[in-house]
Design a protein around this motif. Sequence first.
Motif, PDB file in Angstrom:
ATOM      1  N   TYR A  28       0.650  -1.067  -0.248  1.00 29.39           N
ATOM      2  CA  TYR A  28      -0.018   0.189   0.033  1.00 29.39           C
ATOM      3  C   TYR A  28       0.897   1.268   0.169  1.00 29.39           C
ATOM      4  N   TYR A  29       1.990   1.387   0.715  1.00 30.70           N
ATOM      5  CA  TYR A  29       3.072   2.360   0.532  1.00 30.70           C
ATOM      6  C   TYR A  29       3.312   2.521  -1.005  1.00 30.70           C
ATOM      7  N   ARG A  30       3.683   1.600  -1.531  1.00 27.55           N
ATOM      8  CA  ARG A  30       4.116   1.697  -3.027  1.00 27.55           C
ATOM      9  C   ARG A  30       3.045   2.119  -3.894  1.00 27.55           C
ATOM     10  N   ASP A  31       1.704   1.493  -3.456  1.00 32.42           N
ATOM     11  CA  ASP A  31       0.575   2.120  -4.355  1.00 32.42           C
ATOM     12  C   ASP A  31       0.323   3.574  -4.234  1.00 32.42           C
ATOM     13  N   TYR A 114      -8.295  -1.674  -7.386  1.00 31.34           N
ATOM     14  CA  TYR A 114      -6.994  -1.082  -7.684  1.00 31.34           C
ATOM     15  C   TYR A 114      -7.091  -0.248  -9.048  1.00 31.34           C
ATOM     16  N   ASN A 115      -7.750   0.872  -8.810  1.00 37.25           N
ATOM     17  CA  ASN A 115      -7.815   2.027  -9.880  1.00 37.25           C
ATOM     18  C   ASN A 115      -6.922   3.165  -9.702  1.00 37.25           C
ATOM     19  N   TYR A 116      -5.963   2.814 -10.343  1.00 37.16           N
ATOM     20  CA  TYR A 116      -4.410   3.773 -10.003  1.00 37.16           C
ATOM     21  C   TYR A 116      -4.889   5.174 -10.394  1.00 37.16           C
ATOM     22  N   PRO A 119      -6.514   9.394  -6.556  1.00 40.59           N
ATOM     23  CA  PRO A 119      -5.512  10.032  -5.841  1.00 40.59           C
ATOM     24  C   PRO A 119      -4.994   8.734  -4.769  1.00 40.59           C
ATOM     25  N   ARG A 120      -5.774   7.913  -4.441  1.00 41.77           N
ATOM     26  CA  ARG A 120      -5.430   6.630  -3.476  1.00 41.77           C
ATOM     27  C   ARG A 120      -6.387   5.442  -3.712  1.00 41.77           C
ATOM     28  N   ILE A 121      -6.042   4.404  -3.573  1.00 45.13           N
ATOM     29  CA  ILE A 121      -6.613   3.286  -3.509  1.00 45.13           C
ATOM     30  C   ILE A 121      -6.547   2.398  -2.022  1.00 45.13           C
ATOM     31  N   LEU A 122      -7.408   2.278  -1.473  1.00 44.88           N
ATOM     32  CA  LEU A 122      -7.436   1.288  -0.175  1.00 44.88           C
ATOM     33  C   LEU A 122      -6.731   2.073   1.082  1.00 44.88           C
TER      34      LEU A 122
END
Length: 315
Positions: A28-31, A114-116, A119-122
């Motif tokens: 999640y950090y990488r995402d 997981y829609n990049y 601005p954020r996901i999860l």
Amino acid sequence: MLKRIINKVLGGLVVLFYGKLPDDVRYYYRDTYYCQLMQLKYLLRDYVFKPRYKELSFSGEFAPELQFALPFAYWHYKNGTLKSTKAAKFTKELYFFSPDHEESFETRSNEGNYNYEMPRILYSQNYNMKKWLPVPLKEVYANNIYVYDKPALMIANRYNMEWDGPPISFYSIEALDFIISRLRDKYTIIYNRPRPQNITMDNSDIYDMDEFEWLKKTYPEVILMEDLFRENAAKARNFNHLQLMVYANADKFISIHGGTATLASYFGGTNLILSKRGPEHHFKCYSKLYPKFSGATILHAKTDAQVREYVEQYF
């Protein structure tokens, strides 16, 4: 191939800045970095030329839709760049501002989270998001129909599969008995645990807790949301629409983590959330993200005992 290279670079940055992290949260950090990187390609369209171009499609779960997709769409609407939105069944009232909204998805999926392009996901280590605005659901759906002699208190429960196992965070009949017996004289209590036919399902099974008959017998003064939907005095177009109208007239909420707690956090006042486990704890979502939806006071209880303490102290 390019995405794999980018992810390796971003993964290296995570290790550089945060060190070794548990496997269940480090991606999640990488995402977060990947989402921020993806937004760079829209810099000129969003801030300089501003055509009405953004076509947002989201098929993920209810909580991340409310947390990230809906405020992202609303930002584009206020920015003048929103063209259309697509989401699951029963979402038209959430996207009331969209110039063209389609209810395109019969079910919700984890993959859809997981829609990049958002601005954020999860989950994220950083909730200071650009292109994110809280949606004024309380102001839009306030009404003079669901008004009672005593202030309304929403108990928003759930009893679902969690992480492919049995329910973990929920208000048991014993917990409900404590809450209602303490608060029945002070509030008009409305109980809400949606049945599968009333919502768009995701990958979590909903189980039966047998509390509805118990409530009718033990606390007949408690109003059931499903009864309000059956009566439908406000002519709600679906169960979600009814929830928005009933919640808009309340300032006190007792809810469960996930979409249940996220929706309740949109309506100001005080929201007591029971969440016994989950990545939300690591990322401090209840203190960093949830207050942003409406300025609500968020109380995070990790145990049934903490729920009782917060009920006595704040309600």
